[in-house]
Design a protein around this motif. Sequence first.
Motif, mmCIF file in Angstrom:
data_model
loop_
_atom_site.group_PDB
_atom_site.id
_atom_site.type_symbol
_atom_site.label_atom_id
_atom_site.label_comp_id
_atom_site.label_asym_id
_atom_site.label_seq_id
_atom_site.Cartn_x
_atom_site.Cartn_y
_atom_site.Cartn_z
ATOM 1 N N ALA A 72 0.829 -1.202 0.000
ATOM 2 C CA ALA A 72 0.000 0.000 0.000
ATOM 3 C C ALA A 72 0.869 1.260 0.000
ATOM 4 N N ASP A 73 2.090 1.164 0.521
ATOM 5 C CA ASP A 73 3.002 2.305 0.516
ATOM 6 C C ASP A 73 3.549 2.586 -0.877
ATOM 7 N N ILE A 74 3.547 1.589 -1.720
ATOM 8 C CA ILE A 74 4.112 1.745 -3.057
ATOM 9 C C ILE A 74 3.015 2.281 -3.972
ATOM 10 N N ASP A 75 3.247 3.487 -4.506
ATOM 11 C CA ASP A 75 2.229 4.074 -5.362
ATOM 12 C C ASP A 75 2.737 4.448 -6.744
ATOM 13 N N ASP A 76 4.001 4.144 -7.045
ATOM 14 C CA ASP A 76 4.528 4.390 -8.389
ATOM 15 C C ASP A 76 5.738 3.496 -8.644
ATOM 16 N N GLU A 83 12.052 -0.152 -3.343
ATOM 17 C CA GLU A 83 11.707 -1.220 -2.404
ATOM 18 C C GLU A 83 11.995 -2.624 -2.943
ATOM 19 N N ARG A 84 12.436 -2.728 -4.184
ATOM 20 C CA ARG A 84 12.627 -4.023 -4.852
ATOM 21 C C ARG A 84 13.462 -4.997 -4.033
ATOM 22 N N GLU A 85 14.627 -4.575 -3.577
ATOM 23 C CA GLU A 85 15.506 -5.478 -2.827
ATOM 24 C C GLU A 85 14.864 -5.951 -1.535
ATOM 25 N N THR A 86 14.163 -5.061 -0.844
ATOM 26 C CA THR A 86 13.498 -5.428 0.402
ATOM 27 C C THR A 86 12.416 -6.465 0.135
ATOM 28 N N LEU A 87 11.629 -6.257 -0.925
ATOM 29 C CA LEU A 87 10.582 -7.222 -1.284
ATOM 30 C C LEU A 87 11.174 -8.568 -1.660
ATOM 31 N N GLU A 88 12.224 -8.567 -2.478
ATOM 32 C CA GLU A 88 12.861 -9.826 -2.883
ATOM 33 C C GLU A 88 13.422 -10.568 -1.678
ATOM 34 N N ARG A 89 14.046 -9.843 -0.780
ATOM 35 C CA ARG A 89 14.608 -10.469 0.418
ATOM 36 C C ARG A 89 13.498 -11.081 1.275
ATOM 37 N N ARG A 90 12.365 -10.376 1.408
ATOM 38 C CA ARG A 90 11.258 -10.893 2.216
ATOM 39 C C ARG A 90 10.656 -12.138 1.578
ATOM 40 N N ILE A 91 10.494 -12.149 0.268
ATOM 41 C CA ILE A 91 9.953 -13.323 -0.422
ATOM 42 C C ILE A 91 10.899 -14.504 -0.259
ATOM 43 N N ASP A 92 12.205 -14.249 -0.378
ATOM 44 C CA ASP A 92 13.190 -15.320 -0.179
ATOM 45 C C ASP A 92 13.112 -15.894 1.232
ATOM 46 N N LEU A 100 11.235 -21.357 -6.642
ATOM 47 C CA LEU A 100 11.478 -20.110 -7.363
ATOM 48 C C LEU A 100 10.145 -19.392 -7.488
ATOM 49 N N TYR A 101 10.181 -18.100 -7.800
ATOM 50 C CA TYR A 101 8.940 -17.327 -7.842
ATOM 51 C C TYR A 101 8.985 -16.236 -8.901
ATOM 52 N N ARG A 102 7.793 -15.746 -9.189
ATOM 53 C CA ARG A 102 7.606 -14.553 -10.000
ATOM 54 C C ARG A 102 6.431 -13.805 -9.391
ATOM 55 N N MET A 103 6.636 -12.521 -9.105
ATOM 56 C CA MET A 103 5.577 -11.684 -8.562
ATOM 57 C C MET A 103 5.338 -10.522 -9.518
ATOM 58 N N GLU A 104 4.092 -10.387 -9.951
ATOM 59 C CA GLU A 104 3.707 -9.292 -10.836
ATOM 60 C C GLU A 104 2.889 -8.284 -10.038
ATOM 61 N N THR A 105 3.279 -7.016 -10.142
ATOM 62 C CA THR A 105 2.586 -5.933 -9.454
ATOM 63 C C THR A 105 2.192 -4.887 -10.499
ATOM 64 N N PRO A 106 1.404 -3.898 -10.119
ATOM 65 C CA PRO A 106 1.071 -2.833 -11.073
ATOM 66 C C PRO A 106 2.291 -2.030 -11.527
ATOM 67 N N THR A 124 -3.485 -14.554 -6.318
ATOM 68 C CA THR A 124 -3.642 -13.133 -6.604
ATOM 69 C C THR A 124 -4.329 -12.472 -5.427
ATOM 70 N N VAL A 125 -3.790 -11.326 -5.016
ATOM 71 C CA VAL A 125 -4.430 -10.528 -3.964
ATOM 72 C C VAL A 125 -4.647 -9.118 -4.493
ATOM 73 N N THR A 126 -5.670 -8.483 -3.986
ATOM 74 C CA THR A 126 -5.998 -7.119 -4.405
ATOM 75 C C THR A 126 -5.464 -6.138 -3.377
ATOM 76 N N ILE A 127 -4.825 -5.097 -3.880
ATOM 77 C CA ILE A 127 -4.328 -4.010 -3.041
ATOM 78 C C ILE A 127 -4.935 -2.715 -3.587
ATOM 79 N N PRO A 128 -4.802 -1.596 -2.890
ATOM 80 C CA PRO A 128 -5.426 -0.356 -3.358
ATOM 81 C C PRO A 128 -5.050 0.046 -4.790
ATOM 82 N N ALA A 129 -3.821 -0.232 -5.214
ATOM 83 C CA ALA A 129 -3.380 0.199 -6.542
ATOM 84 C C ALA A 129 -3.650 -0.829 -7.642
ATOM 85 N N GLY A 130 -4.158 -2.005 -7.305
ATOM 86 C CA GLY A 130 -4.396 -3.033 -8.325
ATOM 87 C C GLY A 130 -4.276 -4.423 -7.737
#
Length: 139
Positions: A72-76, A83-92, A100-106, A124-130
């Motif tokens: 929700a903090d990511i709006d562009d 935030e890419r590295e933080t997200l990748e580290r959390r998924i790992d 292995l994974y693939r995550m698609e976001t808006p 798939t989960v819905t967030i405010p931006a998509g």
Amino acid sequence: MPERADDERGQLSLSLVEAAVGLVFVLTVAATFGLALPEPGTTEAQLDTYATDVATIVAHERPADGDGPRMADIDDRETFERERETLERRIDELLPDNLLYRMETPWGTLGVEPPASVRTGGATVTIPAGTVTVEVWYG
């Protein structure tokens, strides 16, 4: 008929006892392997569960600074790239090492494209931006 002395009782052969114990052991091991086989379709269900867990946690988990849900903090795209590295580290951290994974976001994608020949699980989960879509597979 002559009486037998107490010390002349019949005894079971030690090799016969060893053979019986060995047979029980072999049958136990064989039964364990036979019972441990997963049902058909279990792999896909397990992968779907991993994908659902990752998508839900990443989309709704509060960041370390506690300031709202991470996605929700990511709006562009710029914030996403920051935030890419933080997200990748959390998924790992969330997934076992053999997935292995693939995550698609808006705003972009994380991870790698799954090979065409592998079974994948997804969520798939819905967030405010998509929507956020996560796909996982054994690597």
